[in-house]
Design an enzyme around this catalytic site. Structure first.
Site, PDB file in Angstrom:
ATOM      1  N   ASP A  66     -13.440  -4.920   5.198  1.00  0.00           N
ATOM      2  CA  ASP A  66     -13.254  -5.053   3.751  1.00  0.00           C
ATOM      3  C   ASP A  66     -12.258  -6.154   3.378  1.00  0.00           C
ATOM      4  O   ASP A  66     -11.833  -6.223   2.219  1.00  0.00           O
ATOM      5  CB  ASP A  66     -12.775  -3.713   3.171  1.00  0.00           C
ATOM      6  N   GLU A  71      -7.603  -8.785  -3.038  1.00  0.00           N
ATOM      7  CA  GLU A  71      -6.734  -8.305  -4.117  1.00  0.00           C
ATOM      8  C   GLU A  71      -5.973  -7.042  -3.742  1.00  0.00           C
ATOM      9  O   GLU A  71      -4.853  -6.814  -4.215  1.00  0.00           O
ATOM     10  CB  GLU A  71      -7.568  -8.017  -5.363  1.00  0.00           C
ATOM     11  N   ASP A  72      -6.587  -6.215  -2.892  1.00  0.00           N
ATOM     12  CA  ASP A  72      -5.978  -4.913  -2.619  1.00  0.00           C
ATOM     13  C   ASP A  72      -4.736  -4.986  -1.742  1.00  0.00           C
ATOM     14  O   ASP A  72      -3.974  -4.026  -1.658  1.00  0.00           O
ATOM     15  CB  ASP A  72      -7.029  -3.985  -1.994  1.00  0.00           C
ATOM     16  N   ARG A  91      -8.031  -0.204   6.111  1.00  0.00           N
ATOM     17  CA  ARG A  91      -7.581  -1.411   5.431  1.00  0.00           C
ATOM     18  C   ARG A  91      -6.077  -1.648   5.552  1.00  0.00           C
ATOM     19  O   ARG A  91      -5.565  -2.676   5.093  1.00  0.00           O
ATOM     20  CB  ARG A  91      -7.987  -1.363   3.946  1.00  0.00           C
ATOM     21  N   ARG A 137      -6.683   5.972  -3.707  1.00  0.00           N
ATOM     22  CA  ARG A 137      -6.016   4.973  -2.866  1.00  0.00           C
ATOM     23  C   ARG A 137      -4.551   4.742  -3.242  1.00  0.00           C
ATOM     24  O   ARG A 137      -3.818   4.099  -2.480  1.00  0.00           O
ATOM     25  CB  ARG A 137      -6.748   3.632  -2.965  1.00  0.00           C
ATOM     26  N   HIS A 168     -11.134   2.110  -8.245  1.00  0.00           N
ATOM     27  CA  HIS A 168      -9.843   1.557  -8.668  1.00  0.00           C
ATOM     28  C   HIS A 168      -9.741   1.510 -10.194  1.00  0.00           C
ATOM     29  O   HIS A 168     -10.756   1.434 -10.884  1.00  0.00           O
ATOM     30  CB  HIS A 168      -9.679   0.111  -8.153  1.00  0.00           C
ATOM     31  N   CYS A 255     -11.512  -8.176  -7.157  1.00  0.00           N
ATOM     32  CA  CYS A 255     -11.193  -7.863  -5.750  1.00  0.00           C
ATOM     33  C   CYS A 255     -11.172  -9.093  -4.853  1.00  0.00           C
ATOM     34  O   CYS A 255     -10.512  -9.093  -3.822  1.00  0.00           O
ATOM     35  CB  CYS A 255     -12.228  -6.916  -5.166  1.00  0.00           C
TER      36      CYS A 255
HETATM   37  C1  CIR Z   1     -13.067  -0.612  -0.538  1.00  0.00           C
HETATM   38  O1  CIR Z   1     -13.621   0.468  -0.680  1.00  0.00           O
HETATM   39  O2  CIR Z   1     -11.856  -0.705  -0.321  1.00  0.00           O
HETATM   40  C2  CIR Z   1     -13.897  -1.862  -0.617  1.00  0.00           C
HETATM   41  N1  CIR Z   1     -15.196  -1.599  -0.116  1.00  0.00           N
HETATM   42  C3  CIR Z   1     -13.960  -2.379  -2.033  1.00  0.00           C
HETATM   43  C4  CIR Z   1     -12.634  -2.837  -2.567  1.00  0.00           C
HETATM   44  C5  CIR Z   1     -12.727  -3.352  -3.954  1.00  0.00           C
HETATM   45  N2  CIR Z   1     -11.464  -3.845  -4.375  1.00  0.00           N
HETATM   46  C6  CIR Z   1     -11.050  -3.835  -5.632  1.00  0.00           C
HETATM   47  O3  CIR Z   1     -11.699  -3.272  -6.512  1.00  0.00           O
HETATM   48  N3  CIR Z   1      -9.881  -4.377  -5.901  1.00  0.00           N
END
Ligand code: CIR
Length: 266
Positions: A66, A71-72, A91, A137, A168, A255
């Site tokens: 991922d 961004e995360d 992650r 999360r 999110h 993201c």
């Molecule tokens: C996740 O589930 O972490 C990833 N498949 C998608 C993350 C999306 N990120 C975001 O909205 N900032």
């Protein structure tokens, strides 16, 4: 155009890896197609660059499926950066990878530490405050840790709630300008945007809410014509980017980048 919350000189992105097929998803609608994802990603980078921003595009990280969703892993502010602590176990390691890149731009880097969790997708920075949604999360402790990390930089953090079943906070909203938010009706109904002007996504187009204002552009996923028309009529310069493959992994426009204006280094 002056708003510091949507005016950026820089962005960081990471190309999708072949391991993207193992990316996290709430519902399995099939494996993302890497070649198509790469094309959409290239279009996205081109859109960011078209505004004059300097975009750092990192190499794929096969060990983190991922990791294209950069961004995360961090929050970038004008004064410094905060390295997140992702709530998804697969992650966690992405944060340290991003910390190394952030050191190219920032002297002041704060880090969220064990036992707290927070992901950048739950954070909406507006002109006057930082809104953070609790989610599967992001924990209240993570939000408190962020509040402590950014207090000296003059930012206030307000805890809000990501709707149940939504990945999110920013899955359901985006900043459009100093006073305007694009949001789904379900998120707006929580009352978290009191004091802002809110434009709703069209019925059935909730996935359009994960859009970004980046300098002169509002970059939104393609396939949501009624929301695009609403934004166009409201005077925004809309740029649509294919998002079919990221969407299979619950990802959207925000993201895929970290957007920031690093402090001058002296
Ligand atoms: C996740 O589930 O972490 C990833 N498949 C998608 C993350 C999306 N990120 C975001 O909205 N900032």
């Amino acid at each position: 155009m002056t708003g510091k919350s949507y005016t950026f000189t820089h962005a960081i992105a990471r190309r999708p890896s072949a391991s993207i097929i193992d990316g996290l998803r709430a519902v399995d609608t099939g494996a993302p197609d890497l070649a198509l994802f790469e094309q959409h990603h290239a279009d996205y980078i081109a859109a960011l660059r078209s505004t004059g921003a300097e975009v750092t595009v990192l190499d794929p990280l096969e060990e983190y499926p991922d990791s294209v969703f950069v961004e995360d892993a961090a929050l970038c502010l004008p004064q410094g950066a905060v390295v997140m602590r992702p709530g998804a176990p697969s992650r966690l390691g992405e944060a340290e990878e991003m910390a190394q890149t952030l050191a190219r731009f920032y002297d002041d880097i704060q880090t969220i530490t064990d036992p707290h969790y927070i992901e950048g997708g739950d954070i909406l920075t507006t002109e006057k405050e930082i809104l953070v949604g609790t989610s599967a999360r992001t924990t209240p402790g993570g939000i408190d840790a962020l509040r402590a990390a950014v207090a000296d930089w003059g930012h206030s953090v307000r805890e809000v709630t990501t709707p149940a079943g939504v990945l999110h906070f920013k899955t359901d909203c985006s900043l459009l300008d100093e006073e305007t938010i694009l949001a789904t009706k379900r998120l707006d109904a929580s009352g978290c945007f009191e004091g802002y002007r809110v434009i709703h996504t069209a019925e059935g187009e909730e996935a359009a809410a994960n859009t970004i204002r980046f300098n002169a552009l509002v970059i939104m996923p393609s396939g949501f014509p009624r929301t695009a028309q609403t934004l166009d009529k409201a005077g925004y310069n809309v740029c649509e980017i294919g998002n079919s493959e990221a969407a299979k992994l619950d990802g959207g426009m925000s993201c895929l980048s970290l957007r920031f204006s690093p402090p001058a280094r002296g």
